[in-house]
Design a protein around this motif. Structure first.
Motif, PDB file in Angstrom:
ATOM      1  N   GLU A  34       0.848  -1.192   0.000  1.00  0.00           N
ATOM      2  CA  GLU A  34       0.000   0.000   0.000  1.00  0.00           C
ATOM      3  C   GLU A  34       0.887   1.247   0.000  1.00  0.00           C
ATOM      4  N   LEU A  35       0.421   2.278  -0.673  1.00  0.00           N
ATOM      5  CA  LEU A  35       1.161   3.530  -0.736  1.00  0.00           C
ATOM      6  C   LEU A  35       1.395   4.107   0.664  1.00  0.00           C
ATOM      7  N   ALA A  36       0.405   3.996   1.532  1.00  0.00           N
ATOM      8  CA  ALA A  36       0.537   4.517   2.896  1.00  0.00           C
ATOM      9  C   ALA A  36       1.692   3.836   3.632  1.00  0.00           C
ATOM     10  N   ARG A  37       1.876   2.547   3.402  1.00  0.00           N
ATOM     11  CA  ARG A  37       2.977   1.819   4.046  1.00  0.00           C
ATOM     12  C   ARG A  37       4.327   2.327   3.542  1.00  0.00           C
ATOM     13  N   ILE A  38       4.425   2.562   2.237  1.00  0.00           N
ATOM     14  CA  ILE A  38       5.680   3.044   1.653  1.00  0.00           C
ATOM     15  C   ILE A  38       5.991   4.438   2.186  1.00  0.00           C
TER      16      ILE A  38
END
Length: 196
Positions: A178-182
């Motif tokens: 997920e983009l939020a994790r990155i």
């Protein structure tokens, strides 16, 4: 009145009609990319969208790669303008840490958005030294503002590496992150560099 000649290190000035045609063609290419995706944008389609002959597009950009490189350059220039003079926190006016985090998130999203464009531009769109230098210099500046010690040039390179399109595509497409994790991982890396 003296005639001002161009300096040796700057590109020749464009005639006003040539600049208008260039903008017309780039805007047409951007619209087609937004509507149909990069893989479906041809020189014929750009000419048709802009209301000019196909020869005009080829004379201006020489190839599809050249056209895609010009679209990429236009996007990069707009992004750099936002970093230098846009609203905070990406632009000036926010504390250095907020700016650095906003810079990373913005670069990450821009590189993800333009990954296909970078590939479509091929060799013509290889990130120019100036574009890479701008990002590295800005990160070094912000690290300096934050009082970070050490080899700021190498630290800036280490912070920028995870934001490059091939790495982001590996994480988002292949590994399904997920983009939020990155973004959270990048923020953690920044804080470790700053406080370390």
């Amino acid at each position: 009145m003296p005639i001002e000649l161009p300096r040796a290190d700057e590109p020749p000035r464009e005639r006003a009609d040539a600049a208008r045609n260039r903008e017309l063609l780039l805007a047409a290419a951007e619209r087609l990319i937004d509507r149909h995706g990069i893989d479906h944008v041809t020189m014929d389609a750009v000419a048709h969208e802009a209301g000019v002959g196909k020869g005009t597009v080829f004379r201006r950009f020489e190839s599809r790669e050249g056209l895609m490189a010009a679209v990429l350059n236009r996007s990069e220039t707009a992004w750099q303008r936002a970093v230098l003079s846009g609203p905070p926190p990406l632009g000036p006016g926010a504390p250095a840490m907020e700016r650095l985090l906003a810079f990373g998130h913005s670069r990450l999203r821009t590189n993800l958005q333009h990954g296909r464009l970078i590939r479509a531009a091929g060799h013509a769109g290889a990130r120019s030294y100036a574009a890479v230098s701008f990002a590295a210099m800005h990160v070094r500046y912000l690290l300096g503002e934050l009082g970070v010690r050490g080899d700021l040039a190498l630290l800036a390179t280490a912070l920028l590496a995870p934001l490059e399109a091939p790495i982001l595509e590996q994480q988002t497409v292949t590994e399904q992150m997920e983009l939020a994790r990155i973004e959270a991982g990048w923020d953690d890396l920044v804080r470790r560099v700053v406080t370390g």
